[in-house]
Write a protein that holds these residues in place. Structure first.
Motif, mmCIF file in Angstrom:
data_model
loop_
_atom_site.group_PDB
_atom_site.id
_atom_site.type_symbol
_atom_site.label_atom_id
_atom_site.label_comp_id
_atom_site.label_asym_id
_atom_site.label_seq_id
_atom_site.Cartn_x
_atom_site.Cartn_y
_atom_site.Cartn_z
ATOM 1 N N ASP A 130 -41.869 78.807 -19.096
ATOM 2 C CA ASP A 130 -42.878 77.695 -20.005
ATOM 3 C C ASP A 130 -44.322 78.713 -19.926
ATOM 4 O OD1 ASP A 130 -42.698 77.189 -17.309
ATOM 5 O OD2 ASP A 130 -42.247 74.933 -17.984
ATOM 6 N N VAL A 131 -44.150 79.563 -18.369
ATOM 7 C CA VAL A 131 -46.434 80.013 -18.583
ATOM 8 C C VAL A 131 -46.488 81.306 -18.944
ATOM 9 C CG1 VAL A 131 -47.747 81.056 -16.837
ATOM 10 C CG2 VAL A 131 -46.737 78.593 -16.154
ATOM 11 N N ALA A 132 -44.748 82.146 -19.683
ATOM 12 C CA ALA A 132 -45.181 83.502 -19.572
ATOM 13 C C ALA A 132 -45.005 83.336 -21.358
ATOM 14 C CB ALA A 132 -43.956 83.874 -19.338
ATOM 15 N N GLU A 133 -43.853 82.038 -21.984
ATOM 16 C CA GLU A 133 -44.629 81.976 -23.038
ATOM 17 C C GLU A 133 -45.808 81.711 -23.483
ATOM 18 O OE1 GLU A 133 -41.711 78.966 -26.255
ATOM 19 O OE2 GLU A 133 -42.030 79.325 -24.076
ATOM 20 N N ALA A 134 -46.289 80.976 -23.478
ATOM 21 C CA ALA A 134 -47.614 80.174 -23.070
ATOM 22 C C ALA A 134 -49.111 80.876 -23.032
ATOM 23 C CB ALA A 134 -48.352 79.018 -22.557
ATOM 24 N N LEU A 135 -48.812 82.450 -22.176
ATOM 25 C CA LEU A 135 -49.357 83.276 -21.977
ATOM 26 C C LEU A 135 -49.484 84.435 -22.550
ATOM 27 C CD1 LEU A 135 -50.360 83.634 -18.237
ATOM 28 C CD2 LEU A 135 -51.980 82.393 -20.089
ATOM 29 N N GLY A 136 -48.027 84.300 -23.688
ATOM 30 C CA GLY A 136 -48.040 85.379 -24.233
ATOM 31 C C GLY A 136 -47.516 86.140 -23.917
ATOM 32 N N THR A 142 -46.468 89.583 -16.099
ATOM 33 C CA THR A 142 -47.191 89.507 -14.677
ATOM 34 C C THR A 142 -48.364 89.301 -15.127
ATOM 35 O OG1 THR A 142 -48.271 91.525 -14.004
ATOM 36 C CG2 THR A 142 -46.026 91.150 -13.189
ATOM 37 N N ALA A 143 -49.060 88.640 -14.570
ATOM 38 C CA ALA A 143 -49.917 87.899 -14.181
ATOM 39 C C ALA A 143 -50.828 87.560 -13.123
ATOM 40 C CB ALA A 143 -50.089 85.838 -15.560
ATOM 41 N N LEU A 144 -51.541 86.695 -12.583
ATOM 42 C CA LEU A 144 -52.502 86.438 -11.323
ATOM 43 C C LEU A 144 -52.228 85.493 -11.603
ATOM 44 C CD1 LEU A 144 -53.943 87.466 -8.947
ATOM 45 C CD2 LEU A 144 -56.670 86.229 -10.250
ATOM 46 N N LEU A 145 -51.571 84.949 -10.746
ATOM 47 C CA LEU A 145 -51.087 82.998 -9.655
ATOM 48 C C LEU A 145 -52.868 83.363 -8.629
ATOM 49 C CD1 LEU A 145 -49.702 81.026 -8.902
ATOM 50 C CD2 LEU A 145 -48.844 82.041 -7.287
ATOM 51 N N ARG A 146 -53.228 82.243 -9.104
ATOM 52 C CA ARG A 146 -54.053 81.142 -7.837
ATOM 53 C C ARG A 146 -53.733 80.022 -7.379
ATOM 54 N NH1 ARG A 146 -58.028 83.554 -6.215
ATOM 55 N NH2 ARG A 146 -59.787 81.608 -6.134
ATOM 56 N N HIS A 147 -52.702 79.602 -6.098
ATOM 57 C CA HIS A 147 -52.439 78.762 -6.061
ATOM 58 C C HIS A 147 -52.716 78.046 -4.874
ATOM 59 C CE1 HIS A 147 -48.457 75.858 -5.667
ATOM 60 N NE2 HIS A 147 -48.435 76.777 -4.141
ATOM 61 N N GLN A 148 -53.190 76.849 -4.937
ATOM 62 C CA GLN A 148 -54.043 75.420 -4.252
ATOM 63 C C GLN A 148 -53.603 74.594 -4.214
ATOM 64 O OE1 GLN A 148 -58.474 76.746 -5.944
ATOM 65 N NE2 GLN A 148 -56.620 76.807 -7.927
ATOM 66 N N LEU A 149 -53.799 74.175 -3.002
ATOM 67 C CA LEU A 149 -53.382 73.129 -2.213
ATOM 68 C C LEU A 149 -55.069 71.901 -2.251
ATOM 69 C CD1 LEU A 149 -51.809 70.490 -1.640
ATOM 70 C CD2 LEU A 149 -52.501 71.201 0.792
ATOM 71 N N LEU A 150 -54.957 70.831 -2.944
ATOM 72 C CA LEU A 150 -55.706 69.851 -2.959
ATOM 73 C C LEU A 150 -55.921 68.647 -3.156
ATOM 74 C CD1 LEU A 150 -56.759 69.754 -7.096
ATOM 75 C CD2 LEU A 150 -57.200 71.124 -5.900
ATOM 76 N N SER A 161 -50.625 75.713 -9.237
ATOM 77 C CA SER A 161 -50.874 76.714 -9.673
ATOM 78 C C SER A 161 -51.316 77.958 -10.791
ATOM 79 C CB SER A 161 -48.986 77.745 -9.302
ATOM 80 O OG SER A 161 -48.490 77.049 -8.356
ATOM 81 N N SER A 162 -52.323 78.445 -10.933
ATOM 82 C CA SER A 162 -53.107 78.217 -12.117
ATOM 83 C C SER A 162 -52.527 80.184 -12.710
ATOM 84 C CB SER A 162 -54.476 78.220 -12.021
ATOM 85 O OG SER A 162 -54.738 77.715 -11.407
ATOM 86 N N TYR A 163 -52.352 80.185 -13.853
ATOM 87 C CA TYR A 163 -52.112 81.903 -14.398
ATOM 88 C C TYR A 163 -53.047 82.601 -14.887
ATOM 89 C CZ TYR A 163 -47.351 81.159 -11.917
ATOM 90 O OH TYR A 163 -46.731 80.444 -11.141
ATOM 91 N N TYR A 164 -52.899 83.702 -14.711
ATOM 92 C CA TYR A 164 -54.626 84.291 -15.661
ATOM 93 C C TYR A 164 -54.126 85.989 -16.270
ATOM 94 C CZ TYR A 164 -56.969 81.097 -13.496
ATOM 95 O OH TYR A 164 -57.522 79.343 -12.267
ATOM 96 N N PRO A 165 -54.423 86.008 -17.299
ATOM 97 C CA PRO A 165 -53.518 87.219 -17.976
ATOM 98 C C PRO A 165 -54.371 88.750 -17.054
ATOM 99 C CG PRO A 165 -54.216 86.023 -19.483
ATOM 100 C CD PRO A 165 -54.850 85.411 -18.547
ATOM 101 N N MET A 166 -53.498 89.553 -16.266
ATOM 102 C CA MET A 166 -54.301 90.519 -16.026
ATOM 103 C C MET A 166 -55.254 91.551 -16.824
ATOM 104 S SD MET A 166 -52.633 90.027 -13.555
ATOM 105 C CE MET A 166 -54.226 91.520 -12.065
ATOM 106 N N GLU A 167 -55.218 91.246 -17.773
ATOM 107 C CA GLU A 167 -56.190 92.303 -18.913
ATOM 108 C C GLU A 167 -57.597 91.672 -18.851
ATOM 109 O OE1 GLU A 167 -53.451 89.984 -21.651
ATOM 110 O OE2 GLU A 167 -53.311 91.489 -19.839
#
Length: 259
Positions: A130-136, A142-150, A161-167
């Motif tokens: 669902d994340v991959a689809e949202a980012l197109g 692949t995407a950059l994952l930044r995984h955090q505990l608040l 778990s935040s994902y960002y387009p590598m480009e």
């Protein structure tokens, strides 16, 4: 009013003590049983639910494990000042002013709470579908994952778990295992991708093993899972974040203009 056992069993497959706890939990979280108010006596609960003393005690123990009630031998069981918090997602969206901390931290501080962000992982990953689809992303993209505990006041609040387009983020400080001053909205705005719109999809789910462990969840209570997709100019998706929090401790408040 006594709940007929056969009728309850036909409609609800949960154990009787889980059903009793669910009814009491709803009264506590809705405010019908205010902090300090005594719960119905064991005798009244036994009569209402046609239950044994042992079953009532198991139900009350669930609520004690969830820190919703407190009771000592020989004393009435009372509702605690529960920790359910209202989260207003719109308060965290805008980039922080230059030099200011991440807005999630400042919003909690404004409410007298001490927030902390612990960075668990930064890596290039194939995201959930669902994340991959949202980012197109294309298949196996692949995407950059930044995984955090608040955490709030040293208690786990949310697994993020935040994902960002590598480009967009390749070669930037986002790919390093360190916190981003002002938070990622501020950093992305500095890269020329200011957040313009966020779309949330919220669902209730049974927690995974990682979520159950990281959030220190009691029993089998569900979690709230939010998939937030952030768009910049030209409707470009720049971030897709999966946020998981304890379902019995949080409610989400969204505000909409009429018309």
């Amino acid at each position: 009013m006594t709940v007929p056992r056969a009728e309850a069993d036909a409609a609800d497959r949960r154990s009787l003590h889980e059903r009793i706890a669910a009814d009491l939990r709803d009264r506590i979280l809705s405010g019908d049983l205010a902090p300090g108010a005594a719960l119905p006596s064991t005798a009244r609960l036994k009569e209402r639910f046609d239950a044994s003393n042992a079953t009532i005690q198991k139900a009350l123990q669930l609520l004690k494990d969830e820190q919703l009630v407190v009771g000592r031998p020989g004393a009435a069981v009372t509702a605690r000042e529960h920790r359910q918090r209202t989260v207003r997602p719109a308060a965290f969206m805008a980039p922080a002013t230059a030099g200011d901390p991440y807005r999630w931290l400042t919003e909690n501080e404004r409410n007298g709470l001490r927030g902390r962000v612990t960075l668990l992982e930064v890596a290039e990953r194939v995201p959930p579908s669902d994340v991959a689809e949202a980012l197109g992303l294309e298949a196996s993209g692949t995407a950059l994952l930044r995984h955090q505990l608040l955490t709030i006041d040293d208690e786990p609040a949310e697994l993020v778990s935040s994902y960002y387009p590598m480009e967009i983020v390749s070669g930037t400080a986002m790919t390093e295992r360190r916190k981003i001053p002002g938070g990622t909205p501020t950093f992305l705005a500095g890269l020329g991708y200011p957040p313009r719109l966020a779309v949330d999809r919220v669902s209730a789910r049974i927690p995974t093993q990682e979520q159950h462990r990281a959030l220190r969840l009691p029993g089998g209570l569900p979690v709230l899972r939010t998939l937030r997709v952030v768009f910049s100019d030209d409707d470009r998706p720049i971030e897709a974040t999966v946020m998981v929090k304890a379902g019995h401790l949080y409610e989400l408040q969204y505000e909409f203009a009429a018309g």
